[in-house]
Design a protein around this motif. Structure first.
Motif, mmCIF file in Angstrom:
data_model
loop_
_atom_site.group_PDB
_atom_site.id
_atom_site.type_symbol
_atom_site.label_atom_id
_atom_site.label_comp_id
_atom_site.label_asym_id
_atom_site.label_seq_id
_atom_site.Cartn_x
_atom_site.Cartn_y
_atom_site.Cartn_z
ATOM 1 N N THR A 139 0.877 -1.176 0.000
ATOM 2 C CA THR A 139 0.000 0.000 0.000
ATOM 3 C C THR A 139 0.915 1.227 0.000
ATOM 4 O O THR A 139 2.136 1.094 0.176
ATOM 5 N N PRO A 140 0.366 2.432 -0.169
ATOM 6 C CA PRO A 140 1.219 3.631 -0.117
ATOM 7 C C PRO A 140 1.884 3.832 1.253
ATOM 8 O O PRO A 140 2.784 4.668 1.372
ATOM 9 N N PHE A 141 1.445 3.058 2.257
ATOM 10 C CA PHE A 141 1.954 3.245 3.619
ATOM 11 C C PHE A 141 2.870 2.121 4.097
ATOM 12 O O PHE A 141 3.312 2.129 5.245
ATOM 13 N N THR A 142 3.168 1.157 3.228
ATOM 14 C CA THR A 142 3.943 -0.011 3.657
ATOM 15 C C THR A 142 5.283 0.385 4.264
ATOM 16 O O THR A 142 5.677 -0.126 5.324
ATOM 17 N N ASP A 143 6.006 1.298 3.632
ATOM 18 C CA ASP A 143 7.316 1.710 4.149
ATOM 19 C C ASP A 143 7.192 2.349 5.527
ATOM 20 O O ASP A 143 8.071 2.172 6.382
ATOM 21 N N VAL A 144 6.111 3.084 5.759
ATOM 22 C CA VAL A 144 5.886 3.710 7.063
ATOM 23 C C VAL A 144 5.658 2.641 8.125
ATOM 24 O O VAL A 144 6.215 2.718 9.231
ATOM 25 N N HIS A 145 4.833 1.635 7.806
ATOM 26 C CA HIS A 145 4.574 0.557 8.767
ATOM 27 C C HIS A 145 5.874 -0.128 9.167
ATOM 28 O O HIS A 145 6.123 -0.382 10.349
ATOM 29 N N VAL A 146 6.711 -0.420 8.181
ATOM 30 C CA VAL A 146 7.990 -1.091 8.451
ATOM 31 C C VAL A 146 8.892 -0.198 9.310
ATOM 32 O O VAL A 146 9.497 -0.650 10.290
ATOM 33 N N ALA A 147 8.948 1.089 8.957
ATOM 34 C CA ALA A 147 9.792 2.028 9.716
ATOM 35 C C ALA A 147 9.325 2.176 11.162
ATOM 36 O O ALA A 147 10.145 2.404 12.067
ATOM 37 N N LEU A 148 8.021 2.023 11.373
ATOM 38 C CA LEU A 148 7.475 2.131 12.732
ATOM 39 C C LEU A 148 7.619 0.835 13.527
ATOM 40 O O LEU A 148 7.191 0.758 14.683
ATOM 41 N N GLY A 149 8.183 -0.185 12.895
ATOM 42 C CA GLY A 149 8.423 -1.443 13.600
ATOM 43 C C GLY A 149 7.218 -2.357 13.666
ATOM 44 O O GLY A 149 7.146 -3.229 14.542
ATOM 45 N N ALA A 150 6.277 -2.186 12.750
ATOM 46 C CA ALA A 150 5.077 -3.039 12.761
ATOM 47 C C ALA A 150 5.455 -4.486 12.459
ATOM 48 O O ALA A 150 6.394 -4.767 11.706
ATOM 49 N N LYS A 151 4.706 -5.391 13.055
ATOM 50 C CA LYS A 151 4.817 -6.809 12.716
ATOM 51 C C LYS A 151 4.041 -7.004 11.424
ATOM 52 O O LYS A 151 2.818 -6.866 11.395
ATOM 53 N N MET A 152 4.720 -7.305 10.335
ATOM 54 C CA MET A 152 4.106 -7.361 9.014
ATOM 55 C C MET A 152 3.802 -8.808 8.628
ATOM 56 O O MET A 152 4.514 -9.742 9.019
ATOM 57 N N HIS A 153 2.744 -8.979 7.839
ATOM 58 C CA HIS A 153 2.378 -10.319 7.371
ATOM 59 C C HIS A 153 1.535 -10.183 6.110
ATOM 60 O O HIS A 153 0.864 -9.165 5.905
ATOM 61 N N GLU A 154 1.553 -11.210 5.302
ATOM 62 C CA GLU A 154 0.727 -11.207 4.090
ATOM 63 C C GLU A 154 -0.753 -11.315 4.452
ATOM 64 O O GLU A 154 -1.158 -12.135 5.265
ATOM 65 N N PHE A 155 -1.568 -10.456 3.858
ATOM 66 C CA PHE A 155 -3.023 -10.537 3.993
ATOM 67 C C PHE A 155 -3.635 -10.125 2.664
ATOM 68 O O PHE A 155 -3.393 -9.025 2.172
ATOM 69 N N ALA A 156 -4.412 -11.035 2.075
ATOM 70 C CA ALA A 156 -5.085 -10.785 0.794
ATOM 71 C C ALA A 156 -4.106 -10.340 -0.280
ATOM 72 O O ALA A 156 -4.428 -9.509 -1.131
ATOM 73 N N GLY A 157 -2.887 -10.884 -0.231
ATOM 74 C CA GLY A 157 -1.894 -10.559 -1.238
ATOM 75 C C GLY A 157 -1.104 -9.298 -0.964
ATOM 76 O O GLY A 157 -0.220 -8.926 -1.740
ATOM 77 N N TYR A 158 -1.404 -8.615 0.156
ATOM 78 C CA TYR A 158 -0.720 -7.375 0.517
ATOM 79 C C TYR A 158 0.183 -7.596 1.732
ATOM 80 O O TYR A 158 -0.107 -8.423 2.598
ATOM 81 N N ASN A 159 1.261 -6.814 1.795
ATOM 82 C CA ASN A 159 2.135 -6.804 2.963
ATOM 83 C C ASN A 159 1.537 -5.828 3.969
ATOM 84 O O ASN A 159 1.637 -4.612 3.804
ATOM 85 N N MET A 160 0.877 -6.352 5.006
ATOM 86 C CA MET A 160 0.065 -5.522 5.899
ATOM 87 C C MET A 160 0.567 -5.582 7.347
ATOM 88 O O MET A 160 1.106 -6.605 7.786
ATOM 89 N N PRO A 161 0.352 -4.493 8.101
ATOM 90 C CA PRO A 161 0.732 -4.496 9.520
ATOM 91 C C PRO A 161 -0.296 -5.276 10.357
ATOM 92 O O PRO A 161 -1.490 -4.992 10.289
ATOM 93 N N ILE A 162 0.172 -6.245 11.124
ATOM 94 C CA ILE A 162 -0.717 -7.008 12.004
ATOM 95 C C ILE A 162 -0.824 -6.332 13.365
ATOM 96 O O ILE A 162 -1.904 -6.236 13.944
ATOM 97 N N GLU A 163 0.329 -5.862 13.879
ATOM 98 C CA GLU A 163 0.299 -5.124 15.141
ATOM 99 C C GLU A 163 1.552 -4.264 15.266
ATOM 100 O O GLU A 163 2.562 -4.508 14.612
#
Length: 361
Positions: A4-28
Motif C-alpha cells: 500500500t502507499p503506507f507499507t514503508d511507514v509501517h515497516v519504519a514504525l516497527g510493525a509486525k508485518m504479514h501477508e493478507f489478501a496478497g498485501y504486505n500488511m501491519p498485524i500489530e
C-alpha cells in the motif's frame, strides 16, 4: 506481495508485518490489546488501502446493482451508503460490500481485499444491463480513523463539518489540503470515526497531517489484529470466517439486507425467499465462554452430551470483557438466546452461552 502507499511507514514504525489478501500488511505495532483499547478510548489509524473499489456508472447503474446485490439500493439518497452482499447461485455469498451513492448514475462498490478479483469477475459476468464498470482498486488509498476522539482530530484538517455526516453517510471535500477526498462514516470497529478515500499520491500528506493533529490525543497506528478483535466485540461479520460461498445471508442473520423488492432479480432469490419464509437448519450465533478458554476459528461446538452441533467461525479473548467470545453456525434447536453450548478446546468442552451482540456495549 503488493504494497500500500503506507507499507514503508509501517515497516519504519516497527510493525509486525504479514501477508493478507496478497498485501504486505501491519498485524500489530504496540500489541493487539494496547491498540484495541486505544481505539475504544482514544483514536487509532488503520491502513485499509488494500480494500477494493469499483465504480458503477451510466443510465443502467442502479439496475445493475439491484440485480446483483441483496439489499434495495433504490432507497438510497445521494450521500448515503448501504451494507449489502452478492448472493451466489448456490445460496451462499460471493462477498459482503458497501454501496455508495454519489450522484444519479454514479455509485461506488467497496469490496473485501481478499475478493477483489473474484468480485470483479462476478460483476463483469452479471453485467447484463450494460452498466459502465471500472475497477479503481489500485487508484484509491484508504485510511480508517477510529475511536471517540477521531472526529476532533480530523475536524482540525477539513472545512467539512464532520458532525453533519451521520452513520452510513459520506461526502467529498478537501482534507489536509488535498482535494476530492471521500469522507465516510461507515466504521467497522463500533468506536466511532471516519474513513478517508483518496488518491495514492496524497497518501503521505494525509498520513502525516493526521498524526500531527492527533498528537495531543495520543493517536496511534493500529494493525489488522486489533481490527479483528474490535469488529468481533461488535458482532460484525468477516468474510472468509463468518460469511462464505456456502453460508446464506439468511443463515448469517443478514435477512435485514436481503430485500425481495419487486424488480430485484439477484441470483438464487427464490431459494433465499424460501429460507426466509420456512426457516433454516442452522444460524450464525454469538457466544460468551463461561469458563477460561479462547475459542478459535474451526473449533467444534457441541451439546452437553458431546454431540457436534456447530463450528466456530470467529473467536478471541475479548480485550474489554477479559473473556472468550466468538461466533459460529449452530443447529437451530440450540441457537436460542441463553442456550447452553460447549466449545471443544484441546479435547475439553468449555461451557458457553448464546448471547446477542454486541459484546461491547
Amino acid at each position: 506481495m503488493k504494497n500500500t502507499p503506507f507499507t514503508d511507514v509501517h515497516v519504519a514504525l516497527g510493525a509486525k508485518m504479514h501477508e493478507f489478501a496478497g498485501y504486505n500488511m501491519p498485524i500489530e505495532y504496540s500489541g493487539i490489546i494496547d491498540e484495541h483499547t486505544t481505539v475504544c478510548n482514544g483514536v487509532g489509524v488503520f491502513d485499509v488501502s488494500h480494500m477494493g473499489e469499483f465504480w458503477v456508472k451510466g443510465p443502467n447503474a442502479l439496475a445493475f446493482i439491484q440485480n446483483i446485490t441483496s439489499n434495495d439500493a433504490s432507497v438510497l439518497t445521494i450521500g448515503k451508503a448501504q451494507y449489502t452482499c452478492f448472493p451466489n447461485e448456490e445460496g451462499g455469498i460471493v462477498d459482503d460490500l458497501l454501496v455508495y451513492y454519489f450522484e444519479p448514475e454514479k455509485y461506488m462498490l467497496v469490496v473485501n481485499a481478499s475478493n477483489i478479483e473474484k468480485d470483479w469477475d462476478w460483476c463483469v459476468k452479471h453485467n447484463s444491463v450494460g452498466a459502465e464498470l471500472e475497477n479503481s482498486s489500485d487508484k484509491i488509498a484508504q485510511l480508517a480513523i477510529q475511536g471517540p476522539k477521531a472526529k476532533d482530530v480530523l475536524q482540525k484538517l477539513t472545512p467539512v463539518d464532520l458532525s453533519s455526516i451521520p452513520y452510513y453517510s459520506f461526502t467529498t471535500g478537501e482534507f489536509a489540503g488535498c482535494k476530492d477526498v471521500i469522507i465516510s462514516n461507515t466504521g467497522y470497529t463500533g468506536a466511532g470515526g471516519f474513513e478517508l478515500y483518496f488518491y495514492p499520491e496524497d497518501a503521505m500528506t494525509i498520513w502525516n497531517a493526521i498524526f500531527e493533529a492527533g498528537k495531543p490525543e495520543g493517536i496511534k497506528p493500529i494493525g489488522l489484529g486489533a481490527r479483528d478483535t474490535l469488529r468481533l466485540e461488535m458482532g460484525f461479520c468477516l468474510y472468509g470466517n463468518d460469511l462464505s460461498d456456502t453460508t446464506s445471508p439468511i443463515e448469517a442473520g443478514l435477512g435485514w439486507i436481503t430485500k425481495f423488492t419487486e424488480g430485484k432479480d439477484f441470483p438464487n432469490r427464490a431459494e433465499l425467499e424460501r429460507q426466509k419464509r420456512e426457516g433454516v437448519s442452522r444460524k450464525l450465533c454469538a457466544f460468551e465462554l463461561q469458563e477460561r478458554g479462547i475459542p478459535r476459528h474451526g473449533y467444534e461446538i457441541v451439546d452437553r452430551e458431546g454431540n457436534k452441533i456447530g463450528e466456530v467461525t470467529s473467536g478471541t479473548m475479548s480485550p474489554i470483557l477479559k473473556k472468550g467470545i466468538g461466533m459460529g453456525y449452530i443447529n437451530i434447536e440450540h441457537a436460542k438466546m441463553g442456550s447452553e453450548i460447549y466449545i471443544r478446546i484441546r479435547n475439553k468442552d468449555i461451557k458457553a452461552l448464546v448471547v446477542k451482540p454486541p459484546f461491547r456495549k
